[in-house]
Design a protein around this motif. Structure first.
Motif, PDB file in Angstrom:
ATOM      1  N   ALA A  85       1.043  -1.121   0.165  1.00  0.00           N
ATOM      2  CA  ALA A  85      -0.069  -0.140   0.585  1.00  0.00           C
ATOM      3  C   ALA A  85       0.719   1.059   0.068  1.00  0.00           C
ATOM      4  O   ALA A  85       0.576   1.884  -0.393  1.00  0.00           O
ATOM      5  N   PHE A  86       1.985   1.031   0.639  1.00  0.00           N
ATOM      6  CA  PHE A  86       2.584   2.329   0.819  1.00  0.00           C
ATOM      7  C   PHE A  86       4.063   1.563   0.134  1.00  0.00           C
ATOM      8  O   PHE A  86       5.198   1.568   0.834  1.00  0.00           O
ATOM      9  N   GLY A  87       4.665   2.245  -1.305  1.00  0.00           N
ATOM     10  CA  GLY A  87       6.096   1.409  -1.611  1.00  0.00           C
ATOM     11  C   GLY A  87       7.073   2.681  -1.272  1.00  0.00           C
ATOM     12  O   GLY A  87       6.711   3.315  -1.762  1.00  0.00           O
ATOM     13  N   THR A  88       8.206   2.174  -1.148  1.00  0.00           N
ATOM     14  CA  THR A  88       9.208   3.129  -0.797  1.00  0.00           C
ATOM     15  C   THR A  88      10.346   2.658  -2.102  1.00  0.00           C
ATOM     16  O   THR A  88      10.676   1.607  -2.189  1.00  0.00           O
ATOM     17  N   ILE A  89      11.208   3.517  -2.065  1.00  0.00           N
ATOM     18  CA  ILE A  89      12.416   2.851  -3.335  1.00  0.00           C
ATOM     19  C   ILE A  89      13.080   1.992  -2.610  1.00  0.00           C
ATOM     20  O   ILE A  89      13.013   1.304  -3.213  1.00  0.00           O
ATOM     21  N   PRO A  90      13.826   2.678  -1.543  1.00  0.00           N
ATOM     22  CA  PRO A  90      14.256   1.411  -0.747  1.00  0.00           C
ATOM     23  C   PRO A  90      14.326   0.237  -0.987  1.00  0.00           C
ATOM     24  O   PRO A  90      14.495  -0.827  -0.984  1.00  0.00           O
ATOM     25  N   ASP A  91      13.258  -0.002  -0.086  1.00  0.00           N
ATOM     26  CA  ASP A  91      11.938  -1.212  -0.461  1.00  0.00           C
ATOM     27  C   ASP A  91      12.177  -1.744  -1.582  1.00  0.00           C
ATOM     28  O   ASP A  91      12.450  -3.732  -1.664  1.00  0.00           O
ATOM     29  N   GLY A  92      11.766  -1.475  -3.045  1.00  0.00           N
ATOM     30  CA  GLY A  92      11.788  -1.491  -4.053  1.00  0.00           C
ATOM     31  C   GLY A  92      12.422  -2.541  -4.548  1.00  0.00           C
ATOM     32  O   GLY A  92      12.857  -3.198  -5.418  1.00  0.00           O
ATOM     33  N   VAL A  93      14.128  -1.124  -4.204  1.00  0.00           N
ATOM     34  CA  VAL A  93      15.553  -2.223  -4.949  1.00  0.00           C
ATOM     35  C   VAL A  93      15.905  -3.329  -4.724  1.00  0.00           C
ATOM     36  O   VAL A  93      16.444  -4.300  -4.978  1.00  0.00           O
ATOM     37  N   LYS A  94      15.856  -3.301  -2.903  1.00  0.00           N
ATOM     38  CA  LYS A  94      15.918  -4.416  -2.293  1.00  0.00           C
ATOM     39  C   LYS A  94      15.044  -5.656  -2.103  1.00  0.00           C
ATOM     40  O   LYS A  94      15.905  -6.842  -2.692  1.00  0.00           O
ATOM     41  N   ALA A  95      13.910  -5.932  -2.752  1.00  0.00           N
ATOM     42  CA  ALA A  95      13.097  -7.004  -3.388  1.00  0.00           C
ATOM     43  C   ALA A  95      13.815  -7.262  -4.869  1.00  0.00           C
ATOM     44  O   ALA A  95      13.758  -8.250  -4.581  1.00  0.00           O
ATOM     45  N   MET A  96      14.161  -6.699  -5.823  1.00  0.00           N
ATOM     46  CA  MET A  96      14.677  -6.819  -6.768  1.00  0.00           C
ATOM     47  C   MET A  96      16.131  -7.491  -6.836  1.00  0.00           C
ATOM     48  O   MET A  96      16.266  -8.552  -7.518  1.00  0.00           O
ATOM     49  N   LYS A  97      16.882  -7.138  -5.999  1.00  0.00           N
ATOM     50  CA  LYS A  97      17.627  -7.561  -5.498  1.00  0.00           C
ATOM     51  C   LYS A  97      18.364  -8.772  -4.683  1.00  0.00           C
ATOM     52  O   LYS A  97      18.848  -9.999  -5.823  1.00  0.00           O
ATOM     53  N   LEU A  98      17.245  -9.151  -4.045  1.00  0.00           N
ATOM     54  CA  LEU A  98      16.526 -10.599  -3.998  1.00  0.00           C
ATOM     55  C   LEU A  98      15.708 -11.413  -4.681  1.00  0.00           C
ATOM     56  O   LEU A  98      15.711 -12.280  -4.212  1.00  0.00           O
ATOM     57  N   GLY A  99      15.144 -10.567  -6.076  1.00  0.00           N
ATOM     58  CA  GLY A  99      15.102 -11.456  -6.782  1.00  0.00           C
ATOM     59  C   GLY A  99      13.426 -12.017  -6.989  1.00  0.00           C
ATOM     60  O   GLY A  99      12.789 -12.851  -7.704  1.00  0.00           O
ATOM     61  N   ALA A 100      13.160 -11.000  -6.655  1.00  0.00           N
ATOM     62  CA  ALA A 100      11.096 -10.281  -6.933  1.00  0.00           C
ATOM     63  C   ALA A 100      10.829 -10.201  -8.291  1.00  0.00           C
ATOM     64  O   ALA A 100      12.224  -9.708  -9.002  1.00  0.00           O
ATOM     65  N   PHE A 101      10.072 -10.833  -9.170  1.00  0.00           N
ATOM     66  CA  PHE A 101       9.623 -10.136 -10.801  1.00  0.00           C
ATOM     67  C   PHE A 101       9.390  -8.810 -10.813  1.00  0.00           C
ATOM     68  O   PHE A 101       9.434  -8.113 -11.258  1.00  0.00           O
ATOM     69  N   ASP A 102       8.778  -8.742  -9.936  1.00  0.00           N
ATOM     70  CA  ASP A 102       8.147  -6.859  -9.754  1.00  0.00           C
ATOM     71  C   ASP A 102       7.898  -6.687  -8.567  1.00  0.00           C
ATOM     72  O   ASP A 102       7.064  -6.681  -7.234  1.00  0.00           O
ATOM     73  N   TYR A 103       7.473  -5.701  -8.318  1.00  0.00           N
ATOM     74  CA  TYR A 103       7.231  -4.714  -6.880  1.00  0.00           C
ATOM     75  C   TYR A 103       6.034  -3.494  -7.241  1.00  0.00           C
ATOM     76  O   TYR A 103       6.417  -2.479  -8.051  1.00  0.00           O
ATOM     77  N   LEU A 104       5.261  -4.085  -6.656  1.00  0.00           N
ATOM     78  CA  LEU A 104       3.380  -3.007  -7.062  1.00  0.00           C
ATOM     79  C   LEU A 104       3.042  -2.407  -5.592  1.00  0.00           C
ATOM     80  O   LEU A 104       3.043  -3.262  -5.292  1.00  0.00           O
ATOM     81  N   THR A 105       2.575  -1.280  -6.272  1.00  0.00           N
ATOM     82  CA  THR A 105       1.972   0.374  -5.124  1.00  0.00           C
ATOM     83  C   THR A 105       0.445  -0.552  -5.446  1.00  0.00           C
ATOM     84  O   THR A 105      -0.145  -0.240  -6.121  1.00  0.00           O
TER      85      THR A 105
END
Length: 451
Positions: A85-105
């Protein structure tokens, strides 16, 4: 319409039901969980089915970004899409580095959710297909896939299994056609390099003046006709295994260059001034006595000692006669399937004839004999002796003049017979024997059969 199973983990029951309904209308089967604990349990139970995990970031018992490694561990071939519900750029970057396919708000993802899920699902499907193909290839080239129970074969397999997990250089010794390349492929598949290239090079198959450039490559302008840079086979094999068959055919100057590859994992291309680095594991094979060749000056002693870190003797088919019926049955069924012909098996006198034959061409020769027989034999009948080549017809053993039964003498006589049968066509004789043309010329000279 897309198909497959998705896992949705979100503590908001209403939103979870809404998203599940949207994705079910798209054709997906939905699994749902309100928290990380139950989500991981469902994922572990359905790891082979779930294509995509859709996980909220803020769950009652965990943080979606921190949970990513656990999702990946539970289902390595599934993709993970994080929802927040509240996306942050650091969380999104970390998620992609850990292998997430995408990060949606969540506020603006309704339009893109279906598209993102389908892209993630397609990637997961592709990963599953690749994994299945790799599994099939691994099974086909494993030690377990080798047919036979003879003690000599089992000894060779035992040694190969011990050295396979290491990066040590392996020298496979044994006669032509005994299955040295099969051993090399099994060594590769049992190593940590199995996901990287396996590059096989038959040194006798290249003209001697071309082999160096094929192995090492060259820079543009290195010689007349070098119009572009060429990557050599060593570079193609980097990270994986390079298999050099008939390594005894290497010229002495190429041997010197190859010694540096083994010692330093680098070489200099033709026309280049800077070294090229590679990371290869070498498996070499020979049907010669390289130790004797080194003592007589035809092979570099320093390269021989570097190659023979771990030597495995691959037995000839003559050393494993009990395996002949099993191998023959396997090849018969293989060619019967290819020809769409029902061939139920081999007649008893056919089996006896195959077992009595000395097989100078080894497993490769047996395969060729069964291919020919499968073509000639009528469907629905046991393979009769009459469909084997002529030399099997009298006493289940080829008739040769003289009484010298050494393997060298049998090989010489077998080559002579093929030369007569094929009217002196050296390329055809080499093909039937399963050896390079250069090797055939050497054997003809060695046995005095040039004419």
């Amino acid at each position: 319409m897309p198909t497959g199973t998705l896992l949705l983990i979100d503590d908001e029951a209403r939103l979870r039901q809404l998203l599940a309904q949207v994705l079910e209308l798209e054709g997906y089967t939905m699994l749902q969980a309100p928290d990380a604990y139950r989500g991981l349990a469902l994922l572990a139970a359905h790891a082979d089915e779930v294509l995509v995990v859709l996980s909220d970031v803020k769950l009652p018992d965990g943080h979606g970004v921190e949970l990513l490694p656990r999702y990946r561990a539970a289902a390595p071939l599934a993709e993970v899409v994080l929802l927040t519900a509240f996306g942050t750029i650091p969380d999104g970057v970390k998620a992609m580095k850990l292998g997430a396919f995408d990060y949606l708000t969540k506020g603006d993802f309704e339009q893109q959710l279906v598209v993102v899920v389908e892209r993630a699902a397609e990637k997961a499907r592709l990963q599953r297909r690749v994994a299945e193909l790799e599994k099939r290839v691994g099974q086909r080239h494993s030690f377990e896939s080798m047919i036979g129970e003879a003690p000599a074969l089992r000894r060779a397999q035992h040694l190969a299994r011990q050295v396979a997990p290491t990066d040590s250089t392996v020298l496979l010794e044994g006669p032509t056609g005994a299955g040295k390349e099969l051993f090399a492929q099994a060594l590769h598949e049992a190593s940590s390099r199995k996901s990287k290239p396996f590059v096989a090079v038959n040194c006798s198959a290249f003209p001697k003046d071309l082999l160096e450039s094929e192995l090492f490559g060259y820079k543009k302008g290195a010689f007349t006709g070098a119009l572009t840079d060429k990557k050599g086979l060593l570079e193609e094999a980097t990270g994986g295994t390079l298999f050099l068959d008939e390594i005894g055919e290497l010229e002495l100057n190429v041997q010197a260059k190859f010694l540096r590859v083994l010692e330093m994992q680098q070489f200099t291309k033709l026309g280049d001034t800077k070294p090229t680095s590679v990371n290869i594991r070498l498996v070499a094979a020979t049907n010669r006595n390289l130790k004797q060749e080194a003592a007589e000056g035809r092979f570099r002693p320093d390269l021989y000692y570097r190659l023979s870190v771990f030597t495995i003797l691959v037995p000839s088919l003559a050393e494993r006669p009990t395996d002949v019926p099993v191998l023959a049955a396997f090849f018969l069924q293989h060619f019967a399937a290819r020809l769409a012909k029902r061939l139920p098996g081999l007649a008893p006198d056919t089996i006896a004839a195959l077992q009595a034959y000395p097989w100078p061409g080894n497993v490769r020769e047996l395969k060729n004999v069964l291919e020919r027989a499968a073509i000639l034999a009528p469907a629905g009948e046991l393979l009769a002796l009459e469909y084997l080549p002529e030399e099997f017809q009298s006493g289940a053993r080829p008739v040769f003049a003289g009484d010298d039964d050494s393997l060298r003498a049998l090989e010489a006589k077998h080559i002579k017979r093929l030369m007569l049968e094929l009217q002196g066509s050296k390329p055809e004789v080499a093909k039937r024997l399963g050896i390079g043309l250069t090797t055939l010329y050497r054997k003809l000279q060695e046995y005095g059969l040039e004419e």
